[in-house]
Design a protein around this motif. Structure first.
Motif, PDB file in Angstrom:
ATOM      1  N   LYS A   1       2.683   6.089  -3.243  1.00 42.71           N
ATOM      2  CA  LYS A   1       3.734   6.804  -3.980  1.00 42.71           C
ATOM      3  C   LYS A   1       3.376   6.917  -5.456  1.00 42.71           C
ATOM      4  O   LYS A   1       3.557   7.963  -6.077  1.00 42.71           O
TER       5      LYS A   1
ATOM      6  N   VAL B   1      -2.327   3.115   5.363  1.00 37.16           N
ATOM      7  CA  VAL B   1      -0.961   3.056   4.846  1.00 37.16           C
ATOM      8  C   VAL B   1      -0.003   3.367   5.983  1.00 37.16           C
ATOM      9  O   VAL B   1      -0.037   4.463   6.552  1.00 37.16           O
ATOM     10  N   LYS B   2       0.840   2.397   6.316  1.00 31.74           N
ATOM     11  CA  LYS B   2       1.828   2.587   7.379  1.00 31.74           C
ATOM     12  C   LYS B   2       3.183   2.885   6.763  1.00 31.74           C
ATOM     13  O   LYS B   2       3.670   2.137   5.922  1.00 31.74           O
ATOM     14  N   GLN B   3       3.785   3.981   7.183  1.00 30.62           N
ATOM     15  CA  GLN B   3       5.118   4.346   6.726  1.00 30.62           C
ATOM     16  C   GLN B   3       5.973   4.725   7.917  1.00 30.62           C
ATOM     17  O   GLN B   3       5.502   5.403   8.841  1.00 30.62           O
TER      18      GLN B   3
ATOM     19  N   TYR C   1       0.801  -1.217   0.000  1.00 33.47           N
ATOM     20  CA  TYR C   1       0.000   0.000   0.000  1.00 33.47           C
ATOM     21  C   TYR C   1       0.838   1.274   0.000  1.00 33.47           C
ATOM     22  O   TYR C   1       0.461   2.264  -0.637  1.00 33.47           O
ATOM     23  N   HIS C   2       1.966   1.277   0.695  1.00 31.16           N
ATOM     24  CA  HIS C   2       2.759   2.515   0.709  1.00 31.16           C
ATOM     25  C   HIS C   2       3.389   2.779  -0.660  1.00 31.16           C
ATOM     26  O   HIS C   2       3.615   3.935  -1.036  1.00 31.16           O
TER      27      HIS C   2
END
Length: 401
Positions: free
Chosen positions: A215, A261-263, A210-211
Motif C-alpha cells: 500500500k 503478498v496475501k490479501q 507486506y500488504h
C-alpha cells in the motif's frame, strides 16, 4: 535604588508555562467542553497541577498535592489561589477526557515544530524522516493487560501500557502516539498512521507487514527496515556482490527481490523490494529491505542507523519523568499522565533550543526540578546556572538596599 533587569518576578515553573499559549488551552476546552462539570478545577488549573507533578517528579497524587500546598504563597504566579484537593484532582483524572491533553500536545507540536526542527541530519539527503517503535511501561494492575500467562502464585498480576510512537527524526519529539494494552502486537500501529507522499519511515523487523508495504509503495511512502531471518523471497536481480572480497565493509550485496503478498479476497501478488546486505566497521552484518529504488544503498544503511534516536527518546522520558507510578487507577488517568509527560518533554525541547544551552537534557531537567519555584530568569539559568544565580542574588541585594 537600581533594580537589575535580569531579576525575574516569576518562578521557573511559571516561565515554563508561558510557553503554552492560553488560546491553545481555550481551544481544547471549547472542543471538548472540558470545564462543564469541573467548576472547581478548570482545565488550565488541572494542566498546571499535573505539570507541576511531572517536573517535580511526584510518584503519587498525595505528593503532588502536598507539594503544591507548600507553594501556596507562590501559586498566584501559576494562575490559582490555592492548591486543589487530592479528591478533586483524582476525580478529574478519572472523568475528564485524556483527549483534551492529547489535543494540547498536538497543538503545541504544530506551533513549535518548525522552531525545534534541525534543517538536516548528519549524513542524510532526505527530508521528512519518521521513526517508529514502542515502549512498554509496566504496572501492577488489571487495568491494562501485560504479556504472558497469569501467574500461579497469588497476588497482583503485572500489567502494562504499551506506548506506540512515531517520532520526527528532525525535531526529536513524538508526532503521533497510540496507547494500548502491552499484549497488542506492534504491527497494528501501522494501520493508524496517516502519512504524506514522499515520507520516509524507519522501524525494526517487528513491523513487517507486506500488504501494508504494498500500500505504501502505491502511495509513494518509503520505508527502511531489517529483513526477518526466515523471510521467504525470490531474487530477480543482483546489482552488487562483494561477499567474496576479504575485509570488505559497507554495502556487501544489493539485490532486487520479490515477496508474496496475501490479501483477503485478492489473488496472490508479488511485491518488489530492494535487499541490501551491509557490514559495519565493527564486523556486524545487517540485511535491510526498502521499497525505494533510487536512493544510494549506503544512504539506506544511514537511514536505519538513525532508528536509535527513538530508543534514546524513550530512555530520556522514562529516566527523567514520573512514569513508574501512576496518579490514577483508570485507563483515562494513565493516558492523561503519559500525555502530560509528553507535553513536559516538548516544553523542555523548546526551552533548551531557546536557551541555546550545551547542558544535557538530564542535567537541565535536574536543575529545573531543584529550582522549580525559584525566582530566576529561566533561559539564563539553563544556559549558565552559576552566572544567572549570581545576577539574581545581586539584583535581590540591590533591591533590598
Amino acid at each position: 535604588m537600581n533594580k537589575d533587569k535580569n531579576f525575574t518576578g516569576q518562578p521557573i515553573l511559571s516561565q515554563i508555562l508561558d510557553v503554552i499559549p492560553s488560546s491553545l488551552i481555550n481551544k481544547a476546552n471549547r472542543k471538548y467542553d472540558s470545564n462543564r462539570y469541573y467548576k472547581k478545577l478548570p482545565l488550565r488549573i488541572h494542566l498546571v497541577s499535573l505539570l507541576y507533578g511531572v517536573f517535580s517528579y511526584c510518584n503519587g497524587l498525595r505528593e503532588l498535592c502536598e507539594g503544591l500546598l507548600g507553594c501556596e504563597g507562590k501559586l498566584s504566579h501559576l494562575g490559582f489561589d490555592k492548591a486543589p484537593a487530592r479528591s478533586t484532582l483524582s476525580d478529574a483524572n478519572t472523568k475528564r477526557s485524556f483527549l483534551v491533553f492529547a489535543m494540547i500536545y498536538e497543538e503545541l507540536l504544530r506551533q513549535y515544530h518548525s522552531f525545534i526542527s534541525d534543517s538536516r541530519l548528519k549524513g542524510l539527503s532526505i527530508r521528512n524522516l519518521k521513526v517508529i517503535d514502542s515502549s512498554t511501561i509496566q504496572l501492577f494492575s488489571e487495568i491494562l493487560r501485560g504479556v504472558g500467562r497469569k501467574p500461579i502464585a497469588e497476588g497482583k498480576r503485572k500489567g502494562g501500557i504499551k506506548v506506540h510512537a512515531m517520532m520526527d527524526a528532525f525535531s526529536g519529539v513524538t508526532e503521533f502516539v497510540r496507547m494500548t494494552e502491552a499484549r497488542e502486537h506492534d504491527r497494528k500501529f501501522l494501520y493508524h498512521l496517516k502519512l504524506a507522499a514522499n515520507s520516509w519511515l524507519v522501524f525494526d523487523k517487528a513491523y513487517t507487514v507486506y500488504h501494508q508495504f504494498a500500500k505504501w509503495a502505491n502511495d509513494k511512502i518509503w520505508f527502511v527496515t531489517r529483513m526477518k531471518d526466515n523471510a521467504d523471497y525470490h531474487v530477480t536481480k543482483v546489482l552488487v556482490d562483494k561477499t567474496k572480497k576479504k575485509n570488505a565493509i559497507g554495502v556487501l550485496k544489493e539485490q532486487y527481490i520479490t515477496v508474496a503478498v496475501k490479501q483477503a479476497g485478492k489473488e496472490l501478488q508479488r511485491l518488489k523490494l530492494r535487499r541490501i546486505t551491509y557490514k559495519t566497521k565493527e564486523g556486524k552484518v545487517y540485511v535491510f529491505i526498502s521499497n525505494n529504488f533510487t536512493l544510494p544503498a549506503s544512504q539506506i544503511a544511514t537511514i536505519y542507523k538513525n532508528r536509535w534516536m527513538i530508543e534514546l527518546l524513550f530512555k530520556q522520558i522514562k529516566q527523567n519523568f514520573p512514569l513508574r507510578y501512576f496518579w490514577g487507577n483508570s485507563t483515562n488517568a494513565i493516558k492523561m499522565q503519559v500525555y502530560c509527560v509528553l507535553i513536559a518533554q516538548l516544553l523542555m525541547v523548546v526551552i533548551r533550543k531557546k536557551a541555546a544551552t550545551k547542558k544535557s537534557f538530564a542535567n537541565m531537567i535536574t536543575v529545573i526540578r531543584l529550582h522549580l519555584m525559584s525566582y530566576v530568569a529561566l533561559l539564563d539559568f539553563i544556559k549558565d546556572s552559576y552566572k544567572a544565580w549570581r545576577k539574581t542574588h545581586n539584583a535581590s541585594f540591590a533591591f533590598a538596599t
